[in-house]
Enzyme design. Structure first.
Site, PDB file in Angstrom:
ATOM      1  CG  ASN A  13      -0.806   9.199  -0.109  1.00  0.00           C
ATOM      2  OD1 ASN A  13       0.264   9.597  -0.192  1.00  0.00           O
ATOM      3  ND2 ASN A  13      -1.057   8.256   0.656  1.00  0.00           N
ATOM      4  CE  LYS A 105     -10.217  -0.511   1.894  1.00  0.00           C
ATOM      5  NZ  LYS A 105      -9.026  -0.319   2.184  1.00  0.00           N
ATOM      6  CD  GLU A 129       0.408  -9.885  -0.026  1.00  0.00           C
ATOM      7  OE1 GLU A 129       1.168 -10.372   0.809  1.00  0.00           O
ATOM      8  OE2 GLU A 129       0.250  -9.811   1.938  1.00  0.00           O
ATOM      9  CB  VAL A 132      -5.611  -7.786   3.332  1.00  0.00           C
ATOM     10  CG1 VAL A 132      -5.930  -7.803   5.051  1.00  0.00           C
ATOM     11  CG2 VAL A 132      -6.859  -7.763   2.475  1.00  0.00           C
ATOM     12  N   GLY A 134      -1.757  -3.409   4.298  1.00  0.00           N
ATOM     13  CA  GLY A 134      -0.540  -2.994   3.971  1.00  0.00           C
ATOM     14  C   GLY A 134       0.883  -3.352   3.211  1.00  0.00           C
ATOM     15  N   GLY A 187      -5.070  13.609   9.164  1.00  0.00           N
ATOM     16  CA  GLY A 187      -5.401  12.398   8.293  1.00  0.00           C
ATOM     17  C   GLY A 187      -5.776  11.455   8.020  1.00  0.00           C
ATOM     18  CE  LYS A 205      -7.938  -2.236   5.236  1.00  0.00           C
ATOM     19  NZ  LYS A 205      -7.438  -2.294   6.540  1.00  0.00           N
ATOM     20  N   GLY A 302      -1.019   3.859   4.129  1.00  0.00           N
ATOM     21  CA  GLY A 302      -0.374   4.801   3.856  1.00  0.00           C
ATOM     22  C   GLY A 302       1.001   4.855   3.434  1.00  0.00           C
TER      23      GLY A 302
HETATM   24  N1  HSE Z   1      -8.737   2.903   5.925  1.00  0.00           N
HETATM   25  C1  HSE Z   1      -7.652   2.161   6.091  1.00  0.00           C
HETATM   26  C2  HSE Z   1      -7.180   1.884   7.283  1.00  0.00           C
HETATM   27  C3  HSE Z   1      -6.970   2.265   5.369  1.00  0.00           C
HETATM   28  O1  HSE Z   1      -7.547   2.407   8.425  1.00  0.00           O
HETATM   29  O2  HSE Z   1      -6.586   0.709   8.021  1.00  0.00           O
HETATM   30  C4  HSE Z   1      -6.352   1.227   4.590  1.00  0.00           C
HETATM   31  O3  HSE Z   1      -7.070  -0.361   4.440  1.00  0.00           O
END
Ligand code: HSE
Length: 424
Positions: A13, A105, A129, A132, A134, A187, A205, A302
């Site tokens: 993805n 991470k 970057e 942590v 996104g 999802g 993180k 995402g």
């Molecule tokens: N699984 C993580 C979250 C996303 O729900 O924030 C990727 O770091």
């Protein structure tokens, strides 16, 4: 124009999002940065498991040596996730003289020192970057924009899945299990959501953020961790009535060399900036001695993650020299930091107590004997099977004192239902 040939390790993805963003921004990248970026190869497990996502199938390779040994490829983006083999492949790429951009991470938190040492030895870059929060530029902010600060406090909502679950529970009074099922259907949460809901994702993180904020190595093992699986709709409702919002907070505080790093469900006053961060949003709130209070908010997973990855690629391709995090390059926790589990905070305590004369005094006595001072007390609801619900919020007290006070409770008289830490 400078032409740079890159490869992806992983074509899922995030890989698809990054590929499409690079295509979409081709002209702007050429105009703004003087760069032409070509993705030459994408490593995937096999053709059958590749889900079409915009990456042309002719770019797919199934043997990493096709990337490692390709002299045209100077930069590798890693989107495989998890510790192994991602960390091994990144190390191999760095040793082959390729700059690495990663969104991982886990591999970074656990293998930072080896990866960083390999990058330094080869004079190539290690950019992370996207690892942590996104799209939120928290790594660049800590590494660059806030250099003129001593950061003593950082608190974050750094896991979107748990924030989505807790936000729904807070707004609609829904039960944990029901909201979790919805988060999986959407999802947001993985089929096996343990990594998010048990707090591991946030702890990895936090290990990265605290290391950067405190300029000392804070390893994953040093992070105290509690997830949200034990959180009940009742706790959230009681907290709401008292003006609190429940969040899974990642907290790092420093007082001289004394450091506390912890991830756990936390009540925040409803007027706190982090209390307003809803749904799958992430946010980091910090205090630096010269910038004072600051909060960064955005999407942590995402499609927006591609924003951070592509920015790292562009920075790596245009940097006159690769920069490295400004803390000791060691696998061990920084010996000059004293990590404590005996932090000081306020506590929300809910007990189910026998409805009889003297019970309240007995509970209060358990607190008093450990020097825990009660700030607020509430008796809730009707008597149920001869028991009532008592809720206490304490003044700031030490963790050990609070635990000692709770261990004094006689469950026949007052059974502990929940203990949730409260931050300001
Ligand atoms: N699984 C993580 C979250 C996303 O729900 O924030 C990727 O770091």
């Amino acid at each position: 124009m400078k032409n740079v040939t890159i490869a992806f390790l992983g074509g899922g993805n995030i890989g698809g999002c990054v590929y499409r963003l690079l295509e979409d921004m081709k002209q702007e990248i050429a105009a703004r940065c003087g760069l032409g970026i070509t993705v030459k190869k994408v490593l995937v497990k096999d053709r059958e498991s590749f889900i079409p996502n915009g990456i042309p199938e002719e770019l797919l390779v199934f043997d990493r040596q096709e990337i490692m040994a390709d002299p045209d490829i100077s930069l590798v983006c890693e989107f495989m996730g998890g510790e192994h083999p991602a960390a091994d492949f990144m190390l191999e790429a760095l040793k082959a003289g390729k700059t690495v951009v990663t969104a991982n991470k886990v591999a970074l938190a656990l293998h930072w020192s080896e990866l960083q040492a390999a990058a330094q030895a080869q004079g190539v870059g290690l950019y992370y970057e996207a690892s942590v929060c996104g799209a939120i530029p928290i790594i660049a902010t800590l590494n660059g924009s806030l250099q003129a600060n001593r950061i003593d406090r950082l608190m974050g909502i750094i896991n979107g899945t748990t924030n989505y679950i807790l936000s729904r529970m807070y707004k609609n009074g829904e039960d944990y299990d029901l909201v979790l099922r919805d988060a999986q259907a959407l999802g947001l949460a993985e089929p096996n959501p343990a990594f998010d809901v048990e707090g591991m994702d946030a702890a990895y993180k936090l290990s990265i953020l605290a290391s950067l904020a405190f300029h000392g190595r804070v390893t994953y093992e040093k992070v105290y961790r509690e997830g949200i699986t034990g959180v009940t709709a009742m706790d959230i409702a009681c907290g709401k009535e008292m003006g609190y919002v429940l969040k899974l907070l990642a907290i790092a505080k420093r007082d001289g060399n004394r450091v506390e790093v912890r991830v756990h469900p936390t009540f925040l006053p409803e007027h706190h900036p982090l209390a307003q961060v809803d749904g799958s949003f992430n946010a980091v709130y910090l205090y630096g001695h010269s910038c004072e209070d600051m909060m960064l908010q955005g999407f942590g997973a995402g499609t927006p993650t591609a924003s951070a990855v592509v920015s790292d690629v562009l920075n790596a391709c245009t940097a006159p020299a690769h920069a490295f995090p400004a803390f000791a390059n060691t696998a061990e926790a920084d010996a000059s930091l004293h990590f404590t589990g005996n932090w000081e905070t306020r506590y929300f305590i809910r007990v189910s107590a026998k409805d009889a004369p003297g019970v309240l005094a007995k509970v209060a006595d358990c607190f008093a004997r450990e020097n825990v001072s009660i700030a607020t007390m509430l008796q809730k609801g009707a008597v149920d099977e001869g028991r009532v619900m008592l809720i206490f919020v304490t003044h700031a007290t030490h963790e050990r004192a609070m635990q000692a006070a709770l261990s004094r409770l006689d469950p026949e008289i007052a059974r502990l239902e929940s203990m949730i830490r409260v931050e300001e």
